[in-house]
Design a protein around this motif. Structure first.
Motif, PDB file in Angstrom:
ATOM      1  N   MET A 118      -3.521 -36.606 -47.690  1.00 54.82           N
ATOM      2  CA  MET A 118      -2.893 -35.886 -46.586  1.00 54.82           C
ATOM      3  C   MET A 118      -3.967 -34.642 -46.304  1.00 54.82           C
ATOM      4  O   MET A 118      -4.631 -34.280 -47.113  1.00 54.82           O
ATOM      5  CB  MET A 118      -1.592 -35.101 -46.966  1.00 54.82           C
ATOM      6  CG  MET A 118      -1.177 -34.087 -45.827  1.00 54.82           C
ATOM      7  SD  MET A 118       0.207 -33.422 -46.457  1.00 54.82           S
ATOM      8  CE  MET A 118       0.136 -31.721 -45.830  1.00 54.82           C
ATOM      9  N   ALA A 119      -4.460 -34.462 -44.913  1.00 56.22           N
ATOM     10  CA  ALA A 119      -5.447 -33.618 -44.371  1.00 56.22           C
ATOM     11  C   ALA A 119      -4.987 -32.031 -44.820  1.00 56.22           C
ATOM     12  O   ALA A 119      -3.935 -31.803 -44.539  1.00 56.22           O
ATOM     13  CB  ALA A 119      -5.953 -33.825 -43.128  1.00 56.22           C
ATOM     14  N   GLN A 120      -5.854 -31.183 -45.274  1.00 53.32           N
ATOM     15  CA  GLN A 120      -5.698 -29.898 -45.521  1.00 53.32           C
ATOM     16  C   GLN A 120      -6.150 -29.112 -44.113  1.00 53.32           C
ATOM     17  O   GLN A 120      -7.174 -29.343 -43.712  1.00 53.32           O
ATOM     18  CB  GLN A 120      -6.371 -29.450 -46.543  1.00 53.32           C
ATOM     19  CG  GLN A 120      -5.968 -27.979 -47.101  1.00 53.32           C
ATOM     20  CD  GLN A 120      -6.635 -27.363 -48.323  1.00 53.32           C
ATOM     21  OE1 GLN A 120      -7.576 -28.132 -48.872  1.00 53.32           O
ATOM     22  NE2 GLN A 120      -6.372 -26.279 -48.894  1.00 53.32           N
ATOM     23  N   VAL A 121      -5.050 -28.262 -43.437  1.00 48.94           N
ATOM     24  CA  VAL A 121      -5.622 -27.677 -42.289  1.00 48.94           C
ATOM     25  C   VAL A 121      -5.867 -26.192 -42.754  1.00 48.94           C
ATOM     26  O   VAL A 121      -5.021 -25.496 -43.506  1.00 48.94           O
ATOM     27  CB  VAL A 121      -4.193 -27.829 -41.512  1.00 48.94           C
ATOM     28  CG1 VAL A 121      -4.520 -27.172 -40.097  1.00 48.94           C
ATOM     29  CG2 VAL A 121      -4.043 -29.303 -41.163  1.00 48.94           C
ATOM     30  N   VAL A 122      -6.894 -25.613 -42.050  1.00 47.00           N
ATOM     31  CA  VAL A 122      -7.145 -24.100 -42.302  1.00 47.00           C
ATOM     32  C   VAL A 122      -7.101 -23.411 -40.761  1.00 47.00           C
ATOM     33  O   VAL A 122      -7.596 -24.356 -39.931  1.00 47.00           O
ATOM     34  CB  VAL A 122      -8.568 -24.060 -42.903  1.00 47.00           C
ATOM     35  CG1 VAL A 122      -8.559 -24.391 -44.346  1.00 47.00           C
ATOM     36  CG2 VAL A 122      -9.489 -24.727 -42.200  1.00 47.00           C
ATOM     37  N   ASP A 123      -7.013 -22.255 -40.793  1.00 51.52           N
ATOM     38  CA  ASP A 123      -7.096 -21.626 -39.474  1.00 51.52           C
ATOM     39  C   ASP A 123      -8.153 -20.616 -39.661  1.00 51.52           C
ATOM     40  O   ASP A 123      -8.842 -20.452 -40.625  1.00 51.52           O
ATOM     41  CB  ASP A 123      -5.913 -21.236 -38.903  1.00 51.52           C
ATOM     42  CG  ASP A 123      -5.502 -20.161 -39.512  1.00 51.52           C
ATOM     43  OD1 ASP A 123      -6.436 -18.997 -40.247  1.00 51.52           O
ATOM     44  OD2 ASP A 123      -4.356 -19.785 -39.474  1.00 51.52           O
ATOM     45  N   THR A 124      -8.758 -20.004 -38.538  1.00 58.00           N
ATOM     46  CA  THR A 124      -9.860 -18.926 -38.657  1.00 58.00           C
ATOM     47  C   THR A 124      -9.739 -17.766 -39.472  1.00 58.00           C
ATOM     48  O   THR A 124     -10.762 -17.422 -39.950  1.00 58.00           O
ATOM     49  CB  THR A 124     -10.245 -18.554 -37.130  1.00 58.00           C
ATOM     50  OG1 THR A 124      -9.004 -17.833 -36.789  1.00 58.00           O
ATOM     51  CG2 THR A 124     -10.446 -19.465 -36.289  1.00 58.00           C
ATOM     52  N   SER A 125      -8.460 -17.316 -40.014  1.00 61.01           N
ATOM     53  CA  SER A 125      -8.390 -16.628 -40.930  1.00 61.01           C
ATOM     54  C   SER A 125      -8.440 -16.900 -42.358  1.00 61.01           C
ATOM     55  O   SER A 125      -8.681 -16.080 -43.035  1.00 61.01           O
ATOM     56  CB  SER A 125      -6.992 -16.037 -40.871  1.00 61.01           C
ATOM     57  OG  SER A 125      -6.069 -17.015 -41.068  1.00 61.01           O
ATOM     58  N   ASP A 126      -8.820 -18.177 -42.474  1.00 57.75           N
ATOM     59  CA  ASP A 126      -9.143 -18.821 -43.904  1.00 57.75           C
ATOM     60  C   ASP A 126     -10.812 -18.919 -43.782  1.00 57.75           C
ATOM     61  O   ASP A 126     -10.929 -19.507 -45.099  1.00 57.75           O
ATOM     62  CB  ASP A 126      -8.299 -20.070 -43.835  1.00 57.75           C
ATOM     63  CG  ASP A 126      -6.799 -19.880 -44.151  1.00 57.75           C
ATOM     64  OD1 ASP A 126      -6.365 -19.187 -44.593  1.00 57.75           O
ATOM     65  OD2 ASP A 126      -6.330 -20.981 -43.477  1.00 57.75           O
ATOM     66  N   PHE A 127     -11.407 -18.617 -42.810  1.00 59.06           N
ATOM     67  CA  PHE A 127     -12.923 -18.864 -42.927  1.00 59.06           C
ATOM     68  C   PHE A 127     -13.482 -18.162 -44.083  1.00 59.06           C
ATOM     69  O   PHE A 127     -13.205 -16.992 -44.516  1.00 59.06           O
ATOM     70  CB  PHE A 127     -13.574 -18.394 -41.514  1.00 59.06           C
ATOM     71  CG  PHE A 127     -13.351 -19.546 -40.378  1.00 59.06           C
ATOM     72  CD1 PHE A 127     -12.643 -20.646 -40.687  1.00 59.06           C
ATOM     73  CD2 PHE A 127     -14.143 -19.460 -39.391  1.00 59.06           C
ATOM     74  CE1 PHE A 127     -12.710 -21.694 -39.801  1.00 59.06           C
ATOM     75  CE2 PHE A 127     -14.336 -20.375 -38.464  1.00 59.06           C
ATOM     76  CZ  PHE A 127     -13.523 -21.467 -38.686  1.00 59.06           C
ATOM     77  N   TYR A 128     -14.434 -18.763 -44.840  1.00 58.57           N
ATOM     78  CA  TYR A 128     -15.223 -17.965 -45.725  1.00 58.57           C
ATOM     79  C   TYR A 128     -16.825 -18.566 -45.768  1.00 58.57           C
ATOM     80  O   TYR A 128     -16.673 -19.991 -45.521  1.00 58.57           O
ATOM     81  CB  TYR A 128     -14.842 -17.909 -47.117  1.00 58.57           C
ATOM     82  CG  TYR A 128     -14.379 -19.475 -47.603  1.00 58.57           C
ATOM     83  CD1 TYR A 128     -15.508 -19.962 -48.358  1.00 58.57           C
ATOM     84  CD2 TYR A 128     -13.268 -20.281 -47.587  1.00 58.57           C
ATOM     85  CE1 TYR A 128     -15.431 -21.362 -48.874  1.00 58.57           C
ATOM     86  CE2 TYR A 128     -12.863 -21.206 -48.282  1.00 58.57           C
ATOM     87  CZ  TYR A 128     -14.187 -21.997 -48.809  1.00 58.57           C
ATOM     88  OH  TYR A 128     -13.677 -23.120 -49.182  1.00 58.57           O
ATOM     89  N   ASN A 129     -17.724 -17.965 -46.081  1.00 64.49           N
ATOM     90  CA  ASN A 129     -19.091 -18.901 -45.946  1.00 64.49           C
ATOM     91  C   ASN A 129     -18.886 -19.813 -47.253  1.00 64.49           C
ATOM     92  O   ASN A 129     -18.565 -19.722 -48.080  1.00 64.49           O
ATOM     93  CB  ASN A 129     -20.121 -17.563 -46.479  1.00 64.49           C
ATOM     94  CG  ASN A 129     -20.322 -16.549 -45.605  1.00 64.49           C
ATOM     95  OD1 ASN A 129     -19.747 -16.734 -44.342  1.00 64.49           O
ATOM     96  ND2 ASN A 129     -21.206 -15.586 -45.774  1.00 64.49           N
ATOM     97  N   GLY A 130     -19.490 -21.197 -46.512  1.00 64.20           N
ATOM     98  CA  GLY A 130     -19.708 -22.303 -47.130  1.00 64.20           C
ATOM     99  C   GLY A 130     -18.119 -23.379 -47.195  1.00 64.20           C
ATOM    100  O   GLY A 130     -18.213 -24.178 -47.794  1.00 64.20           O
TER     101      GLY A 130
END
Length: 190
Positions: free
Chosen positions: A1-13
């Motif tokens: 299952m693919a893990q979904v992130v949104d822009t609030s989860d962004f971090y360098n790397g």
């Protein structure tokens, strides 16, 4: 299952899928604009081509997060435009280009242990250790009395990387450098 992130989860790397490619977040900033919606201004690197793009995403935009498989490897030598690594499991030699490695080449010295980061069987990038020991090949001599805290001088290291070092560091000494920030940590233990 693919893990979904949104822009609030962004971090360098962070690595994510966008425009049929795999990207790594190099830098990001959240911007709130008056009555309009917030945006996230980012600098991202395409891990297939090595190109770097600055773009904006709407706040809350969602992406598939990519998690790489890791393989232990050791850097052996540079040959032409390629950097040769040995897979420590199979002992196969793998040559990677500067486009794939980016600034990581400034930390590579013979026999350095790294992790190859793989996606669908292809090497996308490498993970360096958190710090490396590199020899100072050129810097101005320090002078007695130059002990002001926070002052530093430029030093060129054996790999071509230029960093700021304390005044007491001299040519020929080995220093420990943080591979994430390219900053001097300490003089290497003898």
């Amino acid at each position: 299952m693919a893990q979904v992130v949104d822009t609030s989860d962004f971090y360098n790397g962070l690595k994510f899928k966008w425009q049929d490619s795999v990207w790594e977040v190099l830098d990001f900033q959240h911007h709130k604009m008056g009555r309009g919606g917030a945006t996230v201004k980012t600098k991202v690197k395409n891990l297939f081509t090595g190109s770097i793009v600055e773009t904006s995403f709407r706040s809350g935009e969602r992406f598939e997060r990519i998690i790489f498989d890791e393989k232990p490897a050791q850097y052996l030598y540079q040959e032409g435009d390629g950097y040769v690594f040995m897979d420590l499991d199979s002992y196969d030699q793998i040559s990677l280009s500067k486009a794939i490695l980016g600034d990581a080449v400034l930390f590579l010295k013979d026999n350095l242990d790294v992790n190859l980061e793989m996606y669908e069987g292809k090497v996308m990038t490498i993970e360096l250790p958190k710090s490396v020991e590199l020899k100072v090949v050129r810097t101005d001599p320090g002078f007695k009395g130059d002990t002001v805290s926070g002052s530093g001088k430029p030093a060129i290291l054996e790999t071509g990387l230029t960093i700021s070092v304390p005044m007491f560091i001299n040519e020929g000494e080995v220093v420990v450098v943080d591979t994430r920030t390219s900053q001097y940590i300490e003089r290497a233990k003898k």
